[in-house]
Design an enzyme around this catalytic site. Structure first.
Site, mmCIF file in Angstrom:
data_model
loop_
_atom_site.group_PDB
_atom_site.id
_atom_site.type_symbol
_atom_site.label_atom_id
_atom_site.label_comp_id
_atom_site.label_asym_id
_atom_site.label_seq_id
_atom_site.Cartn_x
_atom_site.Cartn_y
_atom_site.Cartn_z
ATOM 1 N N CYS A 126 26.577 78.804 -46.674
ATOM 2 C CA CYS A 126 26.701 77.643 -45.779
ATOM 3 C C CYS A 126 25.368 77.256 -45.136
ATOM 4 O O CYS A 126 24.931 76.101 -45.211
ATOM 5 C CB CYS A 126 27.769 77.903 -44.718
ATOM 6 N N HIS A 173 29.582 79.603 -39.262
ATOM 7 C CA HIS A 173 29.634 78.711 -40.421
ATOM 8 C C HIS A 173 29.009 77.376 -40.027
ATOM 9 O O HIS A 173 29.149 76.913 -38.894
ATOM 10 C CB HIS A 173 31.081 78.499 -40.871
ATOM 11 N N HIS A 185 29.728 71.049 -47.020
ATOM 12 C CA HIS A 185 29.399 72.442 -46.729
ATOM 13 C C HIS A 185 29.655 73.316 -47.947
ATOM 14 O O HIS A 185 30.368 72.942 -48.884
ATOM 15 C CB HIS A 185 30.226 72.933 -45.528
#
Length: 209
Positions: A126, A173, A185
Site C-alpha cells: 500500500c 494502510h 490502493h
C-alpha cells in the site's frame, strides 16, 4: 454723365466686392478642411501592467488643404522597460498539478499484484504504491504508511481532493484519493492494485502533499 468722383467710388466698390469674394472663398476652403474627417491613422496597442490596453497612432493626422502644414506628424514611441508593445504572447497551456500526476501514475498500475514490501514498478504494497506514484510526480515521500500519515498538511474527510494521501486502519494502510469518494490502493495479498470507496475502510486521516 458720371463725374470723376462717382467713377472713383464705383471702382472702389468693385475692388471691395472682389476682396470680399476672395476672402469668402478662402474662409470656406479652410472651414471645409477643418470639418472634414481626417483619414484614420494606423495605431499600435500599448499594454502597461495594471492599466487597460490603449492604442497610440503611428501618425497624428492634420486637417488637409492648409498651406504650409504637413499631412501628418510621425509619433515615435521609445521602448520602455517592462512595457509590452503589441499583442501579448499567448499564455502557456495549463499543466497537470503534482497531485493529478500522482493520481495518473497510481491509476496506471491498476491490476498490478500486491507484494508486501514492494515499491514498484511492477508490484506494490500500500505505502509502496503511494510512494512510487508521487515519485513519478517528482515528490519524495516516506516509505511506510505511518510516516505518510505524518507528511504534508492534514485534510478533513469532507475536504478530500484528488491526490490526497488517505490513511485507514489507524494508519496501517494508505492509498491515494482519486475523487468521487474513491481511492486507488494496493490492498492486500492476493488482491491487485484497485479502486475502492473511502467509506469501505475505517478512515484514519488524510494528508495533502
Amino acid at each position: 454723365m458720371a463725374t470723376p468722383t462717382v467713377k472713383r467710388q464705383v471702382r472702389g466698390m468693385q475692388r471691395n466686392a472682389r476682396r470680399v469674394a476672395v476672402a469668402g472663398a478662402v474662409g470656406a476652403a479652410t472651414l471645409s478642411a477643418l470639418l472634414l474627417p481626417a483619414t484614420p491613422a494606423s495605431a499600435q496597442p500599448v499594454t502597461i501592467p495594471g492599466i487597460p490596453t490603449f492604442d497610440v497612432p503611428d501618425n497624428i493626422q492634420l486637417p488637409q488643404g492648409i498651406p504650409g502644414l504637413p499631412a501628418s506628424i510621425p509619433v515615435q514611441i521609445p521602448p520602455i522597460p517592462g512595457v509590452q508593445v503589441g499583442p501579448a504572447a499567448p499564455a502557456p497551456a495549463p499543466q497537470n498539478s503534482i497531485h493529478q500526476a500522482a493520481v495518473d501514475a497510481a491509476m496506471s498500475r491498476l491490476g498490478d499484484p500486491y507484494v508486501y514490501g514492494a515499491a514498484g514498478p511492477d508490484a506494490f504494497d500500500c505505502s509502496g504504491l503511494v510512494q512510487w506514484s508521487y515519485a513519478q510526480a517528482g515528490i519524495s515521500l516516506p516509505r511506510t504508511s505511518y510516516e505518510q500519515l505524518d507528511t504534508g498538511a492534514p485534510v478533513s474527510y469532507d475536504d478530500l481532493q484528488p491526490g490526497d494521501v488517505v490513511s485507514f486502519y489507524g494508519g496501517s494502510h494508505s492509498g491515494i484519493y482519486i475523487g468521487d469518494g474513491n481511492v486507488v490502493h494496493a490492498s492486500t495479498a492476493g488482491q491487485p492494485v484497485a479502486i475502492a470507496a473511502v467509506s469501505s475502510m475505517p478512515f484514519a486521516g488524510a494528508r495533502r502533499i
